[in-house]
Motif scaffolding. Structure first.
Motif, PDB file in Angstrom:
ATOM      1  N   VAL A  61       1.047  -1.206   0.273  1.00  0.00           N
ATOM      2  CA  VAL A  61       0.080   0.352   0.320  1.00  0.00           C
ATOM      3  C   VAL A  61       0.994   1.109  -0.162  1.00  0.00           C
ATOM      4  N   ALA A  62       0.676   2.284  -0.981  1.00  0.00           N
ATOM      5  CA  ALA A  62       2.121   3.256  -0.839  1.00  0.00           C
ATOM      6  C   ALA A  62       0.909   4.357  -0.423  1.00  0.00           C
ATOM      7  N   ARG A  63       1.805   4.907   0.357  1.00  0.00           N
ATOM      8  CA  ARG A  63       0.815   6.553   0.663  1.00  0.00           C
ATOM      9  C   ARG A  63       1.331   7.418   0.143  1.00  0.00           C
ATOM     10  N   THR A  64       0.768   8.081  -0.421  1.00  0.00           N
ATOM     11  CA  THR A  64       0.988   9.070  -1.283  1.00  0.00           C
ATOM     12  C   THR A  64       1.175  10.965  -1.375  1.00  0.00           C
ATOM     13  N   ARG A  65       1.602  11.468  -2.144  1.00  0.00           N
ATOM     14  CA  ARG A  65       2.177  12.702  -1.734  1.00  0.00           C
ATOM     15  C   ARG A  65       0.428  12.996  -2.062  1.00  0.00           C
ATOM     16  N   SER A  66       0.288  14.490  -1.422  1.00  0.00           N
ATOM     17  CA  SER A  66      -1.364  15.226  -1.337  1.00  0.00           C
ATOM     18  C   SER A  66      -1.786  15.372  -2.788  1.00  0.00           C
ATOM     19  N   ARG A  67      -2.378  14.616  -3.443  1.00  0.00           N
ATOM     20  CA  ARG A  67      -3.235  15.057  -4.080  1.00  0.00           C
ATOM     21  C   ARG A  67      -2.307  13.874  -5.668  1.00  0.00           C
ATOM     22  N   HIS A  68      -1.498  13.521  -5.626  1.00  0.00           N
ATOM     23  CA  HIS A  68      -0.137  13.012  -6.531  1.00  0.00           C
ATOM     24  C   HIS A  68      -1.099  10.763  -7.086  1.00  0.00           C
ATOM     25  N   ARG A  84       6.663  10.952  -6.065  1.00  0.00           N
ATOM     26  CA  ARG A  84       5.310  10.363  -5.710  1.00  0.00           C
ATOM     27  C   ARG A  84       4.858  10.315  -4.338  1.00  0.00           C
ATOM     28  N   ILE A  85       5.402   9.043  -3.428  1.00  0.00           N
ATOM     29  CA  ILE A  85       5.290   8.849  -2.196  1.00  0.00           C
ATOM     30  C   ILE A  85       5.813   8.371  -0.902  1.00  0.00           C
TER      31      ILE A  85
END
Length: 189
Positions: free
Chosen positions: A32-39, A99-100
């Protein structure tokens, strides 16, 4: 910024990613990748364009206001998250996208695949989804018939209506849909 539908990445790459029968035959580790905001969509588009690895990004239509118009946009169902499957070297390539924020290894991939299949079915048939925190739990049920037959979740009542919550435990979130009570059956323990 609202993108033209043709610019949006596909929700799932490859198309049959969630169709494997067992997590062991999926060829790689699930993350599960938590991304930068709105990426989320930008990461999915980059992965898809360069064929870096496999991913699932559930998208839903949501109204977006712009000046005096309302447009329908495809937005991530789980803001800030994308589900990835890749092998060793691909990890570094994915991280180089910048982006992650965080990668979380999925410890029970078969459970995740099952839950994501359910999410995929619902997002194909239903636009009125509600994101929920899965800490409020009720009775475990299964949809008995109709296009969502076989989906399992937790039944809750909200404003006198039955709703089905489908959890994605890996991110501690899920979705809630309205469904008639007579379409539900109890899941035996």
């Amino acid at each position: 910024m609202t993108l033209h539908p043709s610019v949006n990445p596909p929700c799932c790459f490859p198309d049959n990613l969630l169709q494997c029968n067992d997590a062991s035959d999926s060829g790689g580790t699930w993350w599960v990748a938590r991304t930068r905001s709105r990426h989320e969509k930008a990461l999915a588009r980059q992965i898809y364009t360069h064929r870096i690895c496999c991913y699932y990004l559930p998208l839903v239509k949501r109204p977006q206001k712009s000046t005096n118009r309302v447009r329908m946009s495809l937005l991530p169902l789980f803001p800030g998250y994308i589900f990835l499957r890749f092998e060793g070297q691909q990890r570094q390539i994915v991280l180089r996208t910048n982006r992650i924020v965080q990668l979380i290894q999925v410890l029970r991939p078969s459970e995740l695949i099952h839950q994501l299949r359910q999410i995929q079915i619902v997002t194909q048939h239903e636009n009125q989804l509600e994101l929920v925190d899965v800490l409020s739990r009720g009775k475990r049920v299964r949809v008995a018939f109709g296009p969502m037959k076989g989906l399992e979740g937790t039944v809750v009542k909200k404003r006198g209506r039955h709703q089905l919550e489908i959890a994605v435990n890996a991110i501690g979130s899920g979705i809630r849909i309205s469904i008639p009570a007579d379409m539900l059956e109890a899941v035996p323990y």
